[in-house]
Design a protein around this motif. Structure first.
Motif, short mmCIF file in Angstrom:
data_model
loop_
_atom_site.label_atom_id
_atom_site.label_comp_id
_atom_site.label_asym_id
_atom_site.label_seq_id
_atom_site.Cartn_x
_atom_site.Cartn_y
_atom_site.Cartn_z
N ASP A 204 0.86 -1.19 0.00
CA ASP A 204 0.00 0.00 0.00
C ASP A 204 0.89 1.24 0.00
O ASP A 204 1.31 1.72 1.04
N LEU A 205 1.19 1.74 -1.21
CA LEU A 205 2.09 2.89 -1.35
C LEU A 205 1.35 4.10 -1.87
O LEU A 205 0.31 3.98 -2.52
N GLU A 206 1.90 5.27 -1.59
CA GLU A 206 1.31 6.53 -2.03
C GLU A 206 2.40 7.42 -2.63
O GLU A 206 3.52 7.47 -2.13
N VAL A 207 2.06 8.11 -3.72
CA VAL A 207 2.99 9.03 -4.36
C VAL A 207 2.72 10.44 -3.86
O VAL A 207 1.60 10.93 -3.94
N GLY A 208 3.74 11.10 -3.32
CA GLY A 208 3.59 12.46 -2.83
C GLY A 208 3.84 13.49 -3.91
O GLY A 208 4.24 13.17 -5.04
N ASP A 209 3.60 14.75 -3.59
CA ASP A 209 3.83 15.85 -4.53
C ASP A 209 5.32 16.15 -4.66
O ASP A 209 6.11 15.90 -3.74
N MET A 210 5.69 16.70 -5.81
CA MET A 210 7.07 17.14 -6.03
C MET A 210 7.44 18.21 -5.00
O MET A 210 6.68 19.15 -4.77
N GLN A 211 8.59 18.04 -4.36
CA GLN A 211 9.06 19.03 -3.39
C GLN A 211 10.58 18.99 -3.29
O GLN A 211 11.21 18.11 -3.87
N GLU A 212 11.14 19.96 -2.58
CA GLU A 212 12.59 20.04 -2.46
C GLU A 212 13.07 19.37 -1.17
O GLU A 212 12.41 19.46 -0.13
N ALA A 258 28.89 15.47 -6.81
CA ALA A 258 28.45 15.40 -5.40
C ALA A 258 28.86 14.07 -4.78
O ALA A 258 29.22 14.01 -3.60
N LEU A 259 28.82 12.99 -5.58
CA LEU A 259 29.26 11.68 -5.10
C LEU A 259 30.76 11.71 -4.77
O LEU A 259 31.18 11.26 -3.70
N ASP A 260 31.56 12.25 -5.69
CA ASP A 260 33.02 12.28 -5.52
C ASP A 260 33.44 13.20 -4.38
O ASP A 260 34.35 12.87 -3.59
N MET A 261 32.80 14.37 -4.28
CA MET A 261 33.23 15.39 -3.32
C MET A 261 32.49 15.32 -1.98
O MET A 261 32.78 16.09 -1.07
N HIS A 262 31.51 14.40 -1.88
CA HIS A 262 30.68 14.30 -0.66
C HIS A 262 29.98 15.63 -0.37
O HIS A 262 29.81 16.02 0.80
N SER A 263 29.59 16.33 -1.44
CA SER A 263 28.97 17.64 -1.27
C SER A 263 27.44 17.55 -1.29
O SER A 263 26.87 16.67 -1.94
N PRO A 264 26.76 18.46 -0.60
CA PRO A 264 25.30 18.41 -0.53
C PRO A 264 24.65 18.99 -1.79
O PRO A 264 25.26 19.75 -2.53
N LEU A 265 23.38 18.62 -1.98
CA LEU A 265 22.58 19.12 -3.09
C LEU A 265 21.18 19.43 -2.60
O LEU A 265 20.70 18.86 -1.61
N ILE A 266 20.52 20.35 -3.28
CA ILE A 266 19.08 20.54 -3.10
C ILE A 266 18.41 19.83 -4.27
O ILE A 266 18.64 20.18 -5.42
N ILE A 267 17.62 18.80 -3.97
CA ILE A 267 17.00 18.02 -5.03
C ILE A 267 15.49 18.27 -5.08
O ILE A 267 14.85 18.52 -4.05
N SER A 268 14.93 18.23 -6.28
CA SER A 268 13.48 18.27 -6.47
C SER A 268 13.04 16.86 -6.79
O SER A 268 13.51 16.26 -7.77
N ALA A 269 12.16 16.31 -5.96
CA ALA A 269 11.81 14.90 -6.10
C ALA A 269 10.38 14.62 -5.66
O ALA A 269 9.81 15.34 -4.84
N LYS A 270 9.83 13.54 -6.22
CA LYS A 270 8.54 13.01 -5.77
C LYS A 270 8.83 11.87 -4.80
O LYS A 270 9.58 10.94 -5.12
N PRO A 271 8.23 11.89 -3.60
CA PRO A 271 8.46 10.80 -2.66
C PRO A 271 7.47 9.64 -2.87
O PRO A 271 6.31 9.86 -3.23
N LEU A 272 7.96 8.44 -2.67
CA LEU A 272 7.10 7.27 -2.59
C LEU A 272 6.97 6.92 -1.13
O LEU A 272 7.97 6.71 -0.44
N LEU A 273 5.73 6.90 -0.63
CA LEU A 273 5.48 6.78 0.80
C LEU A 273 4.87 5.43 1.16
O LEU A 273 3.99 4.92 0.45
N LYS A 274 5.34 4.86 2.27
CA LYS A 274 4.75 3.66 2.84
C LYS A 274 4.41 3.95 4.29
O LYS A 274 5.30 4.29 5.07
#
Length: 289
Positions: A204-212, A258-274
């Protein structure tokens, strides 16, 4: 064939950018859409939800694809009718109802269905549009019932219709996330990879809205598939991710740096919720902090 009677299915992104698609999954998708539209068409034409092994009064034809993109049309016809078009003079009313109901069925699969709201919108439309009112009078609701009773009957019918069409919906979205990034139906119903994974899941999963989100670190990354592991600010543990941003395929891109430098990012993503908790993030783009 450009006509109001034709409902376009548009597959975009991934392999379809090269005008190809996996034949088996494409076949599953067309079968699923055929079952789904036939079931909804039968509901609108007769006012009743198809029972198991019952033959639909409405059949679905596939039409030629459009030029310059990977798409195919679907057209409804009444079984045994002398005229092959299902939508006849009430084309706009039928299309509006098809869109509302297919969107609701899609919402059931992604955990976002609102039956009361959809039924209310349909009843409001019937009060101002004679064609919609006449379609509802086919048997969906009793013409002499009170509005409140009518709406409760419609909600029950819509819920039954949505639940019975989940297997067809799973077939319809088979290529999404594998051969294409999105499937668009009826002009406005767009299935993303996040939606498709929720629809296909037995959980039983739910798709959330796009957010940062603030990604503190990317701990692993596959630049071919977009799969990744993320540490997200405010969330305990490591979260799985899937990047669809085309930038990923460019050498020395934002994500690989970001992977190589271990640096942070601000990502825009849709969450999959359980159970209200994020279990996966579908990333559309990102920016450096």
């Amino acid at each position: 064939m450009e006509s109001n009677n034709v409902m376009i299915l548009k597959y975009e992104g991934g392999l379809t950018d090269h005008h190809v698609i996996d034949a088996v999954r494409f076949g599953q998708s067309i079968q699923g859409v055929g079952k789904l539209y036939s079931s909804v068409g039968h509901f609108l034409y007769t006012g009743s939800v198809l029972k198991p092994r019952q033959l639909s009064m409405v059949r679905v034809h596939a039409t030629e694809s459009g030029a310059g993109c990977y798409e195919i049309g679907a057209m409804l016809a009444v079984v045994g009718a002398t005229q092959d078009m299902f939508f006849t003079d009430s084309v706009n009313a039928y299309r509006w109802l098809m869109e509302k109901i297919v969107h609701l069925i899609h919402g059931e699969g992604t955990g976002r269905a609102d039956y009361e709201k959809t039924a209310g919108e349909i009843m409001d439309k019937a009060n101002e549009d004679k064609a919609v009112s006449e379609i509802l009078a086919h048997g969906l609701v009793a013409a002499n019932s009170e509005q409140k009773v009518i709406q409760s009957e419609l909600i029950a019918a819509l819920r039954d219709l949505a639940m019975s069409n989940q297997p067809a919906l799973r077939q319809a979205v088979a290529p999404v996330g594998r051969d294409c990034n999105t499937l668009t139906q009826l002009g406005s119903i767009k299935t993303t990879e996040a939606d498709a994974d929720a629809i296909r899941s037995k959980e039983d999963l739910e798709v959330g809205d796009m957010q940062e989100y603030r990604c503190e670190r990317i701990s692993s990354l596959d630049t071919e598939t977009g799969s990744c592991k993320l540490k997200i600010e405010g969330i305990e543990g490591v979260i799985s991710g899937k990047i669809s941003d085309p930038v990923l395929f460019i050498p020395h891109n934002l994500y690989s740096q970001a992977l190589d430098m271990h640096s942070p990012l601000i990502i825009s993503a849709k969450p999959l919720l359980k159970d209200g908790a994020i279990c996966k993030l579908y990333i559309a783009d990102a920016k450096a902090v």
